[in-house]
Write a protein that holds these residues in place. Sequence first.
Motif, PDB file in Angstrom:
ATOM      1  N   VAL A 165     -46.673  14.566  28.702  1.00 12.89           N
ATOM      2  CA  VAL A 165     -45.850  13.427  29.139  1.00 12.89           C
ATOM      3  C   VAL A 165     -46.511  12.116  28.739  1.00 12.89           C
ATOM      4  CG1 VAL A 165     -44.952  12.200  31.165  1.00 12.89           C
ATOM      5  CG2 VAL A 165     -44.708  14.688  30.998  1.00 12.89           C
ATOM      6  N   ASP A 166     -47.831  12.031  28.848  1.00  9.05           N
ATOM      7  CA  ASP A 166     -48.535  10.815  28.419  1.00  9.05           C
ATOM      8  C   ASP A 166     -48.309  10.539  26.930  1.00  9.05           C
ATOM      9  OD1 ASP A 166     -49.526  10.387  30.973  1.00  9.05           O
ATOM     10  OD2 ASP A 166     -51.515  11.223  30.542  1.00  9.05           O
ATOM     11  N   GLN A 167     -48.293  11.590  26.139  1.00 10.64           N
ATOM     12  CA  GLN A 167     -48.139  11.425  24.689  1.00 10.64           C
ATOM     13  C   GLN A 167     -46.680  11.224  24.267  1.00 10.64           C
ATOM     14  OE1 GLN A 167     -49.950  14.840  22.832  1.00 10.64           O
ATOM     15  NE2 GLN A 167     -51.984  14.358  23.652  1.00 10.64           N
ATOM     16  N   HIS A 168     -45.752  11.889  24.928  1.00 12.40           N
ATOM     17  CA  HIS A 168     -44.367  11.908  24.478  1.00 12.40           C
ATOM     18  C   HIS A 168     -43.372  11.246  25.433  1.00 12.40           C
ATOM     19  CE1 HIS A 168     -45.638  14.706  21.359  1.00 12.40           C
ATOM     20  NE2 HIS A 168     -46.248  15.410  22.300  1.00 12.40           N
ATOM     21  N   GLY A 169     -43.800  10.941  26.627  1.00 11.03           N
ATOM     22  CA  GLY A 169     -42.877  10.411  27.629  1.00 11.03           C
ATOM     23  C   GLY A 169     -42.091  11.539  28.287  1.00 11.03           C
ATOM     24  N   LEU A 170     -41.290  11.168  29.266  1.00 15.80           N
ATOM     25  CA  LEU A 170     -40.479  12.166  29.959  1.00 15.80           C
ATOM     26  C   LEU A 170     -39.343  12.629  29.049  1.00 15.80           C
ATOM     27  CD1 LEU A 170     -40.308  10.506  33.474  1.00 15.80           C
ATOM     28  CD2 LEU A 170     -41.625  12.517  32.819  1.00 15.80           C
ATOM     29  N   PRO A 171     -39.040  13.912  29.028  1.00 16.02           N
ATOM     30  CA  PRO A 171     -38.041  14.446  28.111  1.00 16.02           C
ATOM     31  C   PRO A 171     -36.656  13.796  28.234  1.00 16.02           C
ATOM     32  CG  PRO A 171     -39.256  16.229  29.135  1.00 16.02           C
ATOM     33  CD  PRO A 171     -39.685  14.966  29.803  1.00 16.02           C
ATOM     34  N   GLU A 227     -35.991  10.787  29.736  1.00  8.09           N
ATOM     35  CA  GLU A 227     -36.225   9.436  30.247  1.00  8.09           C
ATOM     36  C   GLU A 227     -35.059   8.472  29.950  1.00  8.09           C
ATOM     37  OE1 GLU A 227     -39.915   6.320  30.566  1.00  8.09           O
ATOM     38  OE2 GLU A 227     -39.955   7.835  29.009  1.00  8.09           O
ATOM     39  N   LYS A 228     -34.409   8.628  28.808  1.00  8.61           N
ATOM     40  CA  LYS A 228     -33.334   7.704  28.452  1.00  8.61           C
ATOM     41  C   LYS A 228     -32.124   7.830  29.400  1.00  8.61           C
ATOM     42  CE  LYS A 228     -31.365  10.711  24.894  1.00  8.61           C
ATOM     43  NZ  LYS A 228     -31.077  10.815  23.475  1.00  8.61           N
ATOM     44  N   PHE A 229     -32.076   8.923  30.143  1.00 14.81           N
ATOM     45  CA  PHE A 229     -30.947   9.123  31.072  1.00 14.81           C
ATOM     46  C   PHE A 229     -31.279   8.687  32.490  1.00 14.81           C
ATOM     47  CE2 PHE A 229     -30.384  12.390  27.757  1.00 14.81           C
ATOM     48  CZ  PHE A 229     -29.181  11.933  27.245  1.00 14.81           C
ATOM     49  N   ARG A 230     -32.500   8.226  32.742  1.00 14.36           N
ATOM     50  CA  ARG A 230     -32.905   7.802  34.084  1.00 14.36           C
ATOM     51  C   ARG A 230     -32.209   6.498  34.444  1.00 14.36           C
ATOM     52  NH1 ARG A 230     -39.292   8.079  34.606  1.00 14.36           N
ATOM     53  NH2 ARG A 230     -38.737   7.491  36.710  1.00 14.36           N
ATOM     54  N   PRO A 231     -31.585   6.441  35.618  1.00 18.17           N
ATOM     55  CA  PRO A 231     -30.885   5.215  36.021  1.00 18.17           C
ATOM     56  C   PRO A 231     -31.830   4.163  36.632  1.00 18.17           C
ATOM     57  CG  PRO A 231     -30.522   6.911  37.655  1.00 18.17           C
ATOM     58  CD  PRO A 231     -31.316   7.542  36.537  1.00 18.17           C
ATOM     59  N   PHE A 232     -33.109   4.421  36.698  1.00 19.75           N
ATOM     60  CA  PHE A 232     -34.061   3.476  37.303  1.00 19.75           C
ATOM     61  C   PHE A 232     -35.216   3.197  36.398  1.00 19.75           C
ATOM     62  CE2 PHE A 232     -34.768   7.770  38.814  1.00 19.75           C
ATOM     63  CZ  PHE A 232     -36.103   7.986  38.586  1.00 19.75           C
TER      64      PHE A 232
END
Length: 78
Positions: A65-71, A73-78
């Motif tokens: 997750v540190d290297q790639h971010g959350l899978p 993440e673009k759909f997170r409303p916050f």
Amino acid sequence: MRVQSAPKKPTNLSLDQGLLREARSFGVNLSQAAEAGVRQAVQEAKAAAWKRENAKALESSNEWVDQHGLPLEKFRPF
């Protein structure tokens, strides 16, 4: 949370005399209190064991997750 009753086994305990006196003065059921305390200690021990046993997997996941971010993440409303 009430746990379904299981067969009981008589057990001897050594308790602080002052604590025992105080518990009795308040009508504390010692068997129930001891069982609740042991149940809590077992839950904590299980959680600690799970963390130890899975430490490498958790570390690996966190590194990803540190290297790639959350899978998603673009759909997170916050």
